[in-house]
Structures are given as structure tokens and as C-alpha cells.
Design a protein around this motif. Sequence first.
Motif, short mmCIF file in Angstrom:
data_model
loop_
_atom_site.label_atom_id
_atom_site.label_comp_id
_atom_site.label_asym_id
_atom_site.label_seq_id
_atom_site.Cartn_x
_atom_site.Cartn_y
_atom_site.Cartn_z
N GLU A 166 0.84 -1.20 0.00
CA GLU A 166 0.00 0.00 0.00
C GLU A 166 0.87 1.24 0.00
O GLU A 166 1.73 1.41 0.89
N GLU A 167 0.65 2.11 -0.99
CA GLU A 167 1.37 3.38 -1.02
C GLU A 167 0.77 4.31 0.02
O GLU A 167 -0.44 4.51 0.06
N THR A 168 1.63 4.87 0.88
CA THR A 168 1.21 5.82 1.91
C THR A 168 2.11 7.05 1.81
O THR A 168 3.16 6.99 1.15
N PRO A 169 1.76 8.15 2.47
CA PRO A 169 2.65 9.32 2.44
C PRO A 169 4.03 9.02 3.04
O PRO A 169 5.02 9.66 2.68
N GLN A 170 4.13 8.02 3.92
CA GLN A 170 5.40 7.67 4.56
C GLN A 170 6.23 6.70 3.72
O GLN A 170 7.41 6.47 3.99
N GLY A 171 5.61 6.06 2.74
CA GLY A 171 6.30 5.07 1.92
C GLY A 171 5.36 3.91 1.62
O GLY A 171 4.16 4.00 1.85
N VAL A 172 5.92 2.82 1.12
CA VAL A 172 5.12 1.64 0.79
C VAL A 172 5.00 0.76 2.02
O VAL A 172 6.01 0.29 2.56
N LYS A 173 3.76 0.57 2.45
CA LYS A 173 3.51 -0.31 3.59
C LYS A 173 3.32 -1.72 3.06
O LYS A 173 2.47 -1.97 2.20
N VAL A 174 4.17 -2.64 3.54
CA VAL A 174 4.07 -4.04 3.18
C VAL A 174 3.59 -4.79 4.42
O VAL A 174 4.22 -4.75 5.47
N THR A 175 2.44 -5.45 4.28
CA THR A 175 1.86 -6.21 5.38
C THR A 175 1.76 -7.67 4.96
O THR A 175 1.19 -7.98 3.91
N GLU A 176 2.34 -8.54 5.76
CA GLU A 176 2.25 -9.98 5.50
C GLU A 176 1.35 -10.60 6.56
O GLU A 176 1.59 -10.45 7.75
N SER A 177 0.30 -11.27 6.11
CA SER A 177 -0.64 -11.98 6.99
C SER A 177 -0.54 -13.46 6.63
O SER A 177 -0.59 -13.82 5.46
N PHE A 178 -0.40 -14.30 7.65
CA PHE A 178 -0.21 -15.72 7.35
C PHE A 178 -0.80 -16.61 8.43
O PHE A 178 -0.90 -16.21 9.59
N GLU A 179 -1.18 -17.80 8.01
CA GLU A 179 -1.66 -18.80 8.94
C GLU A 179 -0.46 -19.47 9.60
O GLU A 179 0.48 -19.87 8.91
N PRO A 180 -0.46 -19.58 10.92
CA PRO A 180 0.67 -20.20 11.60
C PRO A 180 0.67 -21.71 11.44
O PRO A 180 -0.35 -22.32 11.16
N GLU A 181 1.88 -22.27 11.61
CA GLU A 181 1.97 -23.73 11.67
C GLU A 181 1.86 -24.14 13.14
O GLU A 181 1.96 -23.30 14.02
N ASN A 182 1.67 -25.42 13.39
CA ASN A 182 1.34 -25.88 14.73
C ASN A 182 2.52 -26.23 15.62
O ASN A 182 2.34 -26.46 16.81
N HIS A 183 3.73 -26.28 15.10
CA HIS A 183 4.85 -26.81 15.87
C HIS A 183 5.76 -25.75 16.48
O HIS A 183 6.63 -26.09 17.28
N THR A 184 5.58 -24.50 16.11
CA THR A 184 6.44 -23.42 16.57
C THR A 184 5.58 -22.39 17.30
O THR A 184 4.50 -22.06 16.83
N PRO A 185 6.06 -21.89 18.46
CA PRO A 185 5.29 -20.87 19.18
C PRO A 185 4.93 -19.69 18.27
O PRO A 185 5.72 -19.29 17.41
N LEU A 186 3.73 -19.14 18.47
CA LEU A 186 3.24 -18.05 17.62
C LEU A 186 4.17 -16.84 17.63
O LEU A 186 4.41 -16.24 16.59
N ASP A 187 4.70 -16.49 18.81
CA ASP A 187 5.57 -15.32 18.88
C ASP A 187 6.86 -15.54 18.09
O ASP A 187 7.39 -14.60 17.49
N VAL A 188 7.34 -16.76 18.03
CA VAL A 188 8.54 -17.07 17.25
C VAL A 188 8.24 -16.93 15.75
O VAL A 188 9.03 -16.37 15.00
N GLN A 189 7.07 -17.41 15.34
CA GLN A 189 6.69 -17.30 13.93
C GLN A 189 6.52 -15.84 13.52
O GLN A 189 6.94 -15.42 12.44
N GLU A 190 5.90 -15.05 14.39
CA GLU A 190 5.70 -13.64 14.07
C GLU A 190 7.04 -12.90 14.03
O GLU A 190 7.27 -12.08 13.15
N ALA A 191 7.94 -13.23 14.96
CA ALA A 191 9.27 -12.60 14.97
C ALA A 191 10.06 -12.98 13.72
O ALA A 191 10.78 -12.15 13.16
N PHE A 192 9.93 -14.22 13.27
CA PHE A 192 10.59 -14.69 12.04
C PHE A 192 10.11 -13.85 10.86
O PHE A 192 10.92 -13.32 10.08
N CYS A 193 8.81 -13.72 10.73
CA CYS A 193 8.22 -12.93 9.64
C CYS A 193 8.71 -11.49 9.71
O CYS A 193 9.14 -10.92 8.70
#
Length: 141
Positions: free
Chosen positions: A99-126
Motif C-alpha cells: 500500500e502506497e502511503t505518504p510515509q512510503g510503501v507499507k508491506v503487510t504480511e498476513s499468514f496462517e501459523p503452523e502448529n509446531h512453533t510458538p506463535l511469537d517465534v513465527q511472528e518474529a521470524f516474519c
Amino acid sequence: MEDFKSVLKGEVVINAPIEKVWELWIDPVHIKNWNIISNEWHTPIAKNDFRVGGKLYLKMEALDKSDGFDYECIYDNIIPFNEISHVGADGRKTKLDFEETPQGVKVTESFEPENHTPLDVQEAFCQSILDNFKRYVEEGS
């Protein structure tokens, strides 16, 4: 994505034109340079058949080769300079919004987590990969 079971997200705002952000996101030569979790990891192989029905393949591994994994997905939607979505080999969905914004291009990644890794670790990886992408684009690639 409203049809996701559960969603994790990462986001960056990049000070660069949308055309540059888009090109560096999809070009395998560039993907190998920014798709990095940390300085101890790299992506030695990146292949991208960037079209609906095409496949993205990434091999990520530790520099010392002590750990690594392959990531494969099939693109199911591409709206140039706006949206990319794909389904991984394990069936999990991912959506990227540009998304083009006045501050720059905002890139948002939304994803379904896998079941074997803690959610916070997956989000930090992304988030780590998105942060590396931002640095790569802004530092002149």
C-alpha cells in the motif's frame, strides 16, 4: 484474509517507489539477498515462477549448515503493485499487501501459523525478514 483460520502479521513501511519495492520482492536474484532471518542464515536457492499457478521455492539454511528448511508455495492471486497471495505446500495461506502511503510503501504480511512453533517465534521470524527487506530496498540494493 477473512478465510484464514488464524492470522499472524508482520509489517514495514519502506521509503522507496512501489515499482522498486514490488520488483525486489519478486525477483529471485534479490530474494536471495534479503530473505534472511539473521546474519547466521542465508537463502542459497530462490526460484520464482511469478504468475497465478506458479511456484515460489526457497531454500533457507544456517551458514554453518547446522539447520535449514525448504519453503514452497503456489500463487493463487496476484494484483500488480497491490497484493500477492499464495498457499504453501502444507496448505497454509499467506497474503501480502502493498500500500502506497505518504510515509512510503507499507508491506503487510498476513499468514496462517503452523502448529509446531510458538506463535511469537513465527511472528518474529516474519518481522525479521520484512525488516531485512526494508533495509535491502532502502540501502540501495
